[in-house]
Design an enzyme around this catalytic site. Structure first.
Site, PDB file in Angstrom:
ATOM      1  N   LYS A  15       0.844  -1.212   0.000  1.00 40.43           N
ATOM      2  CA  LYS A  15       0.000   0.000   0.000  1.00 40.43           C
ATOM      3  C   LYS A  15       0.875   1.257   0.000  1.00 40.43           C
ATOM      4  CE  LYS A  15      -1.899   2.596   3.251  1.00 40.43           C
ATOM      5  NZ  LYS A  15      -2.022   3.921   2.608  1.00 40.43           N
ATOM      6  N   GLU A  69      10.775   1.743   9.659  1.00 45.29           N
ATOM      7  CA  GLU A  69      11.640   2.892   9.351  1.00 45.29           C
ATOM      8  C   GLU A  69      10.810   4.128   9.637  1.00 45.29           C
ATOM      9  OE1 GLU A  69      14.698   2.565   8.657  1.00 45.29           O
ATOM     10  OE2 GLU A  69      14.723   0.422   8.217  1.00 45.29           O
ATOM     11  N   CYS A  99      13.153  12.095   5.379  1.00 44.69           N
ATOM     12  CA  CYS A  99      13.411  11.671   6.766  1.00 44.69           C
ATOM     13  C   CYS A  99      14.852  11.965   7.163  1.00 44.69           C
ATOM     14  CB  CYS A  99      13.107  10.192   6.916  1.00 44.69           C
ATOM     15  SG  CYS A  99      14.002   9.187   5.728  1.00 44.69           S
ATOM     16  N   GLU A 148       9.371  16.199  15.220  1.00 43.01           N
ATOM     17  CA  GLU A 148       9.663  16.148  13.786  1.00 43.01           C
ATOM     18  C   GLU A 148       8.654  17.033  13.044  1.00 43.01           C
ATOM     19  OE1 GLU A 148       8.690  12.658  11.439  1.00 43.01           O
ATOM     20  OE2 GLU A 148      10.630  12.786  10.430  1.00 43.01           O
TER      21      GLU A 148
HETATM   22  P1  NAP Z   1       2.461   7.946   8.110  1.00 45.25           P
HETATM   23  O1  NAP Z   1       1.290   8.819   8.298  1.00 45.25           O
HETATM   24  O2  NAP Z   1       2.956   7.171   9.257  1.00 45.25           O
HETATM   25  O3  NAP Z   1       2.059   6.967   6.912  1.00 45.25           O
HETATM   26  C1  NAP Z   1       2.960   6.034   6.344  1.00 45.25           C
HETATM   27  C2  NAP Z   1       2.160   4.939   5.668  1.00 45.25           C
HETATM   28  O4  NAP Z   1       1.433   4.199   6.661  1.00 45.25           O
HETATM   29  C3  NAP Z   1       1.097   5.473   4.702  1.00 45.25           C
HETATM   30  O5  NAP Z   1       0.932   4.578   3.639  1.00 45.25           O
HETATM   31  C4  NAP Z   1      -0.136   5.506   5.582  1.00 45.25           C
HETATM   32  O6  NAP Z   1      -1.318   5.514   4.866  1.00 45.25           O
HETATM   33  C5  NAP Z   1       0.048   4.219   6.367  1.00 45.25           C
HETATM   34  N1  NAP Z   1      -0.685   4.161   7.638  1.00 45.25           N
HETATM   35  C6  NAP Z   1      -1.148   5.181   8.395  1.00 45.25           C
HETATM   36  N2  NAP Z   1      -1.763   4.700   9.506  1.00 45.25           N
HETATM   37  C7  NAP Z   1      -1.672   3.349   9.438  1.00 45.25           C
HETATM   38  C8  NAP Z   1      -2.124   2.284  10.279  1.00 45.25           C
HETATM   39  N3  NAP Z   1      -2.763   2.507  11.430  1.00 45.25           N
HETATM   40  N4  NAP Z   1      -1.859   1.019   9.909  1.00 45.25           N
HETATM   41  C9  NAP Z   1      -1.189   0.765   8.775  1.00 45.25           C
HETATM   42  N5  NAP Z   1      -0.756   1.721   7.919  1.00 45.25           N
HETATM   43  C10 NAP Z   1      -0.989   3.004   8.255  1.00 45.25           C
HETATM   44  O7  NAP Z   1       3.698   8.739   7.527  1.00 45.25           O
HETATM   45  P2  NAP Z   1       3.692   9.802   6.372  1.00 45.25           P
HETATM   46  O8  NAP Z   1       3.094  11.064   6.894  1.00 45.25           O
HETATM   47  O9  NAP Z   1       3.137   9.179   5.128  1.00 45.25           O
HETATM   48  O10 NAP Z   1       5.249   9.994   6.126  1.00 45.25           O
HETATM   49  C11 NAP Z   1       6.049  10.878   6.835  1.00 45.25           C
HETATM   50  C12 NAP Z   1       6.819  10.146   7.910  1.00 45.25           C
HETATM   51  O11 NAP Z   1       7.583   9.114   7.339  1.00 45.25           O
HETATM   52  C13 NAP Z   1       7.820  11.049   8.616  1.00 45.25           C
HETATM   53  O12 NAP Z   1       7.772  10.794   9.987  1.00 45.25           O
HETATM   54  C14 NAP Z   1       9.154  10.598   8.044  1.00 45.25           C
HETATM   55  O13 NAP Z   1      10.269  10.835   8.865  1.00 45.25           O
HETATM   56  C15 NAP Z   1       8.910   9.153   7.852  1.00 45.25           C
HETATM   57  N6  NAP Z   1       9.859   8.575   6.905  1.00 45.25           N
HETATM   58  C16 NAP Z   1      10.829   7.760   7.383  1.00 45.25           C
HETATM   59  C17 NAP Z   1      11.764   7.222   6.515  1.00 45.25           C
HETATM   60  C18 NAP Z   1      12.855   6.300   7.009  1.00 45.25           C
HETATM   61  O14 NAP Z   1      13.456   5.632   6.180  1.00 45.25           O
HETATM   62  N7  NAP Z   1      13.115   6.234   8.300  1.00 45.25           N
HETATM   63  C19 NAP Z   1      11.690   7.533   5.152  1.00 45.25           C
HETATM   64  C20 NAP Z   1      10.688   8.380   4.712  1.00 45.25           C
HETATM   65  C21 NAP Z   1       9.764   8.893   5.592  1.00 45.25           C
HETATM   66  P3  NAP Z   1      -2.004   6.939   4.506  1.00 45.25           P
HETATM   67  O15 NAP Z   1      -1.006   7.756   3.802  1.00 45.25           O
HETATM   68  O16 NAP Z   1      -3.099   6.548   3.641  1.00 45.25           O
HETATM   69  O17 NAP Z   1      -2.405   7.532   5.814  1.00 45.25           O
END
Ligand code: NAP
Length: 479
Positions: free
Chosen positions: A173, A248, A282, A383
């Site tokens: 997804k 991650e 990130c 963050e």
């Molecule tokens: P997010 O809200 O946590 O969402 C990430 C993914 O998880 C999306 O596909 C989201 O779907 C899905 N998701 C949300 N709630 C979920 C649940 N309860 N169960 C299963 N899946 C769920 O993060 P984001 O806002 O998309 O991305 C930004 C974050 O990613 C930042 O914190 C950034 O630091 C982190 N990041 C980390 C890395 C690394 O390698 N460490 C790399 C890139 C980004 P929806 O989008 O449909 O809500």
């Protein structure tokens, strides 16, 4: 443009016929619909992956590798279309999507197509006991891959490629905010001859579709990239089911600048490590700590460079800062600028929404630099994930180290110095999974990638990813 799920090699509507709006960040308009897939859609995707597993897990490494290489080639052949999709969906400058996102998606497939042919396992002869042990590494079965919106195809493929290379079938997804490039990948997989059901892409919200993947009892491993809070929610569900987990998550990375660094190189790279992709990487360094003796010079030079950055429509080649990903995210980031001011932070440049002519409803924000006097304020602890960085002086190596580590996160850190002994001391003591010295975001895909503390669990990249996506079994043969 309406997009569909990719299940069993075919494009399908969601069973419930429920759809979500897809917004274009550069103009704020809805330009398409995406399925809000339910448990039923995830179940069908799972069944299709399960049926494909027998054949795919027994496909020779040469054949798997050939198909993954073909996917890589087709991504390169479709660079323009994919980059446009990414830029439209995410708001990132098209130049960035063309130079980084899409080439890296192709590299991910190419890298793991080769890596799987070199992957190996161990053997241990039990001397004096007439026994030989070897480690059998087998694909897990059906695995789940969930990725975020900031580097959509780049991170989606970073998970899918090793999962497929290792012989698993996948239910994946992408973020509901940036689904388009993942949708286009489905067609590429068909053209590359990936057998039906080996990869299934379900679109929808995190709490509906994402959670259904995590909760599915047949999906034995979850590879997730996203926010720390979401990672914790996923762990809560997956842990009692004893699923294999790779998380991650977020970061609050320090950029530590010593007076003895190569100044110009440091300055140019610091602009990039602060604001690339609107600061929505990130690995971006949002806390800049500068040795006091060069602090004022750095402050002047940095601000001058940041003011030169061109904020504009992502499709223009001259644009360096595009739109933030969504209205909600823009609001969150602007909220943090306000919090910083209320906490005594001084805005040195930026801080305002930008109106781009003809795209007045787009989510544009000036790159923002805030001077802070302590590291405990929220702007230095939470963050923000936008084009906002703080700067602060330090007076000794010990202080720099303690400032760097004073956070719940531990993803990456950057150090600028030409002192080798200091480099060795600092790299040993900084609490982060990735440390760059005199560079930033230089990646070799063989290296382990991931964070510690609130930034991650497990490592991606290289053989680490192939280890994650395989189950190991010790076989002991007495002879
Ligand atoms: P997010 O809200 O946590 O969402 C990430 C993914 O998880 C999306 O596909 C989201 O779907 C899905 N998701 C949300 N709630 C979920 C649940 N309860 N169960 C299963 N899946 C769920 O993060 P984001 O806002 O998309 O991305 C930004 C974050 O990613 C930042 O914190 C950034 O630091 C982190 N990041 C980390 C890395 C690394 O390698 N460490 C790399 C890139 C980004 P929806 O989008 O449909 O809500």
């Amino acid at each position: 443009m309406n997009i569909q799920n990719y299940i069993n090699g075919q494009f399908t509507d969601p069973i419930s016929n429920e759809w979500l709006d897809n917004y274009c960040p550069s103009d704020g308009e809805v330009y398409g619909k995406i399925p809000n897939s339910s448990i039923e859609d995830v179940e069908i995707a799972y069944q299709s992956a399960k049926s494909a597993f027998g054949l795919w897990s027994q496909t020779t490494l040469e054949e798997r590798s050939r198909i993954l290489l073909k996917i890589s080639e087709l991504i390169e052949d479709n660079l323009q279309e994919l980059a446009e999709a990414e830029s439209q969906d995410n708001g990132k400058p098209i130049s960035l999507a063309k130079a980084v996102d899409i080439p890296r998606a192709a590299s991910n497939f190419r890298f793991f197509a080769h890596a799987i042919t070199q992957f190996f396992s161990e053997s241990h002869e039990s001397v004096g006991q007439n026994a030989m042990n070897y480690t059998l590494r087998q694909p897990i079965g059906v695995v789940g891959c969930i990725s975020p919106w900031n580097l959509p195809l780049y991170l989606f493929t970073w998970k899918i490629a090793p999962a497929l290379a290792a012989g698993n079938c996948v239910v994946a997804k992408p973020s509901e905010v940036t689904p388009l490039s993942a949708y286009l990948l489905g067609d590429i997989c068909n053209k590359a001859g990936l057998p039906k059901g080996v990869l299934n892409i379900v679109h929808g919200s995190g709490t509906t579709t994402g959670q259904a993947i995590v909760e599915h009892p047949g999906i034995k491993a979850i590879s997730f990239t996203g926010g720390t809070k979401t990672g914790a929610e996923i762990a809560k569900i997956a842990a009692p089911m004893f699923k294999k987990l790779s998380l991650e998550m977020g970061g609050k990375n320090p950029n530590i600048i010593f007076a003895d660094c190569d100044y110009d190189d440091m300055l140019n790279t610091t602009v990039k490590s602060s604001f690339s992709n609107q600061g929505q990487i990130c690995l971006c360094c949002s806390r800049i700590f500068v040795e006091a003796s060069i602090y004022n010079k750095f402050k002047t030079d940095f601000i001058e460079k940041v003011k030169e950055l061109k904020v504009g429509h992502p499709s223009e080649d001259s644009t360096q800062i595009g739109a933030l990903v969504s209205k909600a995210h823009l609001k969150k980031v602007m909220g943090y600028i306000e919090i910083a001011e209320n906490e005594g932070g001084k805005i040195l440049c930026g801080g305002n929404k930008v109106t781009v002519k003809n795209f007045e409803n787009g989510y544009y924000l000036e790159p923002t630099v805030i001077e802070v006097t302590n590291n405990e304020c929220r702007i230095n602890q939470d963050e923000v994930f936008g084009p906002v960085v703080t700067i602060m002086p330090f007076y000794s190596e010990d202080e720099a180290l303690s400032l760097a580590n004073q956070t719940k996160y531990g993803l990456s850190a950057t150090i600028w110095t030409n002192n080798l002994k200091r480099t060795m001391r600092m790299t040993q003591q900084i609490q982060a999974g990735i440390i760059w010295v005199n560079t930033w975001m230089m990646r070799d895909l063989r290296t382990p990638f991931g964070g510690i503390k609130g930034s991650g669990m497990g490592r991606e990249g290289g053989f680490e990813a192939l280890r994650f996506f395989t189950e190991q079994k010790n076989v002991c043969i007495k002879y």
